[in-house]
Write an enzyme that holds these catalytic residues in place. Structure first.
Site, PDB file in Angstrom:
ATOM      1  N   MET A 226     -11.961  -1.429   1.102  1.00  0.00           N
ATOM      2  CA  MET A 226     -10.796  -0.610   1.485  1.00  0.00           C
ATOM      3  C   MET A 226     -10.780  -0.256   2.972  1.00  0.00           C
ATOM      4  O   MET A 226      -9.771   0.246   3.454  1.00  0.00           O
ATOM      5  CB  MET A 226     -10.707   0.657   0.641  1.00  0.00           C
ATOM      6  N   ASP A 227     -11.862  -0.479   3.707  1.00  0.00           N
ATOM      7  CA  ASP A 227     -11.755  -0.357   5.163  1.00  0.00           C
ATOM      8  C   ASP A 227     -10.996  -1.562   5.719  1.00  0.00           C
ATOM      9  O   ASP A 227     -10.095  -1.423   6.543  1.00  0.00           O
ATOM     10  CB  ASP A 227     -13.134  -0.247   5.813  1.00  0.00           C
TER      11      ASP A 227
END
Lengths: 412, 404
Positions: free
Chosen positions: A176-177
């Site tokens: 999710m980064d």
């Protein structure tokens, strides 16, 4: 301004880590002038990647983090101390000359420095401002802290990765980064496109967790209309496939230490080819001919398939299956997909850049090619304050003496 | 006040999508950004309409929930591209379009008489987005592949799974190979749209799903690129070249929480106080180490390597979080840690996210009226909201039974 599809755009960039820096890396690869602003007092350390491993050699410190280099190629880097009044004046001058302001601080940080959206719009009426934080700035968790693994946990991604009856396996990296950065890039570009057509700027408040939760849409509908939550006996089993359902479908052991092959038998035709290739009695039994029977008996099938794959070399097996129209692939280690698979280098996926402290190093490229305005990654990440002369001198028109005084007074 | 214009920042942009698994999320994201997206599918309906799960588990081309999610608010036209009529229909559609999104096997459109060069010459502003498993030129794009095989080959699977390597590595669920390709397709398309405003003409975009997953593996790739080291998978946390401490903990109610590292002296103070408030400080053996941690300003990774005691204090902070997990529900541990300034995340299943108070307060779920159910259904919210150009409400996906 420079060449490239976005050569006409300047980004006043406070992003860091991967969730923010990844977004402006994409813009910089297409020629946008991204001016990354860092704090001289803490040596840019709010971005922990500046001094974090992996390292190319034995040297350590804020100029040697290779994650930082990977995510900040092609950008300019300046220092600016926003605790000082002169620092705030300089930021105002920079905002006036920028098309977008980007940051992924915790909620409210830019506002506390006196640069909330209303102030940014006073400085530049058509400014695009994109803030990106774990939970978004509004709502009960607006002040909660987040990074990739936390956004993955709360958004459902961690739970949905695992084998039945065990702890969540989750994602072995900050998916999710990366993905938060992708959505941030979309937010910046889409808002700039609206501005190009109408002259109007806006503030986009991105929530990484919300963006992550959007990646499991059918699961929400299954729970709502069928009353079937993902948290139930035998679920999830994410190496199997439910949407669409197929069997056999999984990751199976092969010869070697921790070596595996992925096989997806997508339909009855693929099964017939698979069974003929396996050639063993269990495979050619008529009872497996139909998908519904294979789905009902997939525990038994998986044991058979795993026993069969265990003696094979994963690369040769995947190739043999593919040539027979069956989807298969080896589970590749980094070395195998980066150096062993020549197609990735041929694509230009690992460009080499020179970083002025680290030296020559390969970084992640982009998985797209545009026929007219393709990307270029050809400069390492900036050293702390490396482009102060260029930005404060050429862009803001300060003299060498003035820039020297800013250094002396701790403003830059 | 900010001026608002409903409809999303891409309103007015006309997209033609040749329905395929690898185009579905690109089209959906373009819908969420405000574009008008028309699906092209054969007369009998796209094979994607047969993807599970189904409403009431009854297979039917209008009851696929996969189709509902990915194709909401799109329109649909019939064109069988294996016939001259179908090809003519597509050519007509593309003459008036801004964007085409397709994931046909490379070369197969040309073989059916659909000439990209001629179509782009006839409509010079057309942007042609072509998504394939391995890029247009790679022979593997001619072979079958699935979400699983792409993620296995490209790296994500190697990094995900359990400490116990007798268990197979794990693919993260949800069709993420297609999603990552879609993210890059949309980002690139937006670049090309901005370039078109400056230059006046369109171009071709080649999106490679395998390459996209390859550069979405964070630490795994650059640890190899820079240091020549190979990461190893671990349960619920980053794959790493050397083992690291667990971060994921099961709470008293059987649900799990991901915890961050204790870094600041204030974290140790808060953990010690919390144990005291719960009346369980005596049960926690390393309590004295927490009190020592309170004296530290900040714990860096380099300090832990240099000083064994700092490492022990750090481990005690982690142990305190894990001890608290045995006393609290996952939700109370998550919120309790966050309210004390420490990052943590409850591990929700995707459908549980919709009921969380924060997501409810933000109005994340999108209700969509479904006449066949007589009630609205909760769809996943848009990943990005644009205040100046808010999205329109979703419409149900196009139904085959509504065709003439």
């Amino acid at each position: 301004m420079g060449d490239g599809a976005l050569g006409h755009l300047r980004i006043c960039d406070f992003t860091g880590q991967l969730a923010g820096a990844g977004a402006t890396k994409f813009l910089a690869a297409f020629g946008a002038e991204v001016i990354r602003i860092e704090d001289p007092v803490t040596g840019g350390r709010w971005d922990i990647l500046r001094g974090a491993p992996p390292f190319k050699d034995e040297r350590r410190g804020p100029e040697f983090g290779s994650g930082y280099n990977n995510h900040n190629v092609n950008k300019l880097g300046i220092t600016l101390n926003l605790r000082t009044e002169r620092g705030k004046e300089l930021l105002a001058e920079l905002v006036r000359r920028s098309d977008a302001v980007t940051e992924n601080f915790a909620a409210g940080v830019l506002e506390r420095w006196g640069f909330g959206f209303e102030r940014l719009r006073e400085l530049r009426p058509d400014i695009v401002y994109v803030s990106n934080c774990g939970f978004g700035q509004v709502g009960p968790y607006g002040r909660f802290k987040s990074w990739g693994p936390i956004a993955q946990a709360v958004s459902g991604l961690t739970f949905a990765s695992g084998l039945p009856g065990r702890a969540p396996a989750g994602w072995g990296y900050s998916y999710m980064d990366h993905t938060g950065g992708y959505y941030m890039a979309m937010a910046i570009l889409a808002a700039l496109f609206w501005r190009a057509r109408t002259g109007e700027g806006q503030w986009v408040d991105l929530s990484c967790t919300e963006a992550g939760a959007a990646l499991h849409g059918p699961a929400l509908l299954d729970a709502d209309v069928n009353g079937r939550p993902m948290r139930r006996a035998g679920s999830p089993h994410s190496n199997r496939n439910a949407w669409p359902a197929m069997a056999p479908h999984g990751v199976y052991p092969t010869a070697g230490d921790d070596d595996w092959v992925a096989i997806s038998v997508v339909d009855d035709e693929a099964w017939a080819a698979f069974a003929a290739f396996v050639g063993q009695d269990w495979a050619t039994e008529a009872r497996w001919a139909e998908r519904s029977a294979r789905l009902a008996g997939q525990d038994e099938l998986d044991v058979r398939v795993a026993a069969w794959t265990a003696g094979h070399d994963r690369f040769a097996l995947a190739e043999a299956l593919r040539s027979r129209g069956i989807a298969a692939a080896p589970v590749q280690r980094p070395a195998e997909r980066i150096d062993g698979d020549r197609s990735t280098a041929a694509w230009g996926l690992w460009p080499t850049v020179v970083h002025d402290a680290i030296g020559s190093v390969r970084v992640d490229g982009l998985p797209v090619h545009l026929s007219e305005t393709d990307w270029v990654i050809d400069r390492g990440a900036p050293l702390l304050g490396q482009h102060n002369e260029e930005v404060y001198g050429e862009l803001l028109g300060l003299s060498t003496a003035e820039i020297g005084a800013l250094h002396q007074n701790g403003v830059i | 006040m900010t001026h608002t214009t409903p409809g999303g920042p891409l309103q007015g942009i006309v997209v033609v999508e040749l329905a395929a698994e690898l185009t579905a999320y690109t089209g959906k994201l373009l819908v969420d950004l405000g574009a008008s997206v028309t699906l092209v599918e054969p007369a009998e309906g796209s094979p994607l309409r047969r993807y599970e799960p189904f409403l009431g588990d009854r297979p039917d081309p209008d009851r696929s929930l996969w189709w509902w999610h990915y194709q909401a608010s799109k329109s649909s036209v019939t064109a069988d591209l294996d016939t001259a009529d179908g090809v003519a229909r597509l050519q007509q559609l593309l003459a008036g379009a801004d964007v085409v999104v397709e994931a046909e096997r490379p070369g197969s459109l040309a073989r059916r008489g659909i000439d990209e060069t001629a179509l782009r010459a006839a409509n010079p502003r057309l942007l042609w987005v072509s998504i394939s498993s391995h890029g247009a030129a790679d022979p593997r794009s001619q072979q079958p592949s699935t979400d699983l095989t792409v993620l296995a080959e490209a790296g994500p699977v190697w990094s995900c799974g359990y400490d116990d390597h007798a268990l197979p590595p794990v693919r993260g669920g949800g069709g993420q190979a297609g999603n990552v390709a879609a993210h890059y397709a949309v980002m690139s398309l937006l670049v090309a749209l901005l370039a078109r405003e400056e230059r006046g003409h369109g171009q071709r975009i080649d999106v490679n799903a395998y390459a996209a997953a390859n550069v979405t593996t964070e630490f795994a790739s650059y640890t190899w690129l820079v240091a020549g080291e190979t990461v190893q998978r671990q349960t619920g946390r980053h794959a790493a070249p050397r083992p690291t401490l667990p971060t994921q903990v099961e709470a008293a109610d059987g649900r799990w929480v991901n915890t961050g590292p204790p870094r600041r002296g204030a974290d140790f103070v808060a953990l010690a106080e919390w144990l005291g408030q719960l009346g369980v400080a005596d049960e926690f053996d390393e309590f004295v180490l927490l009190q020592m941690g309170a004296e530290l300003e900040h714990i860096g990774m380099d300090q832990m390597e240099a000083d064994d005691l700092v490492g022990e204090i750090f481990a005690a902070g982690r142990a305190a979080m894990f001890f608290l997990a045995g006393k609290l529900s996952a939700y109370d541990l998550f919120v309790g840690l966050q309210e004390r300034g420490m990052p943590a995340g409850i591990i929700y299943s995707p459908d549980e996210v919709a009921a969380d108070p924060h997501f409810v307060a933000r109005g994340w779920v999108r209700p969509v009226e479904h006449p066949e159910l007589g009630r609205p259904v909760g769809y996943a919210g848009a990943p990005i909201t644009f205040p100046a150009t808010p999205a329109r409400p979703l419409r149900p996906a196009p139904r085959l039974s509504d065709r003439q």
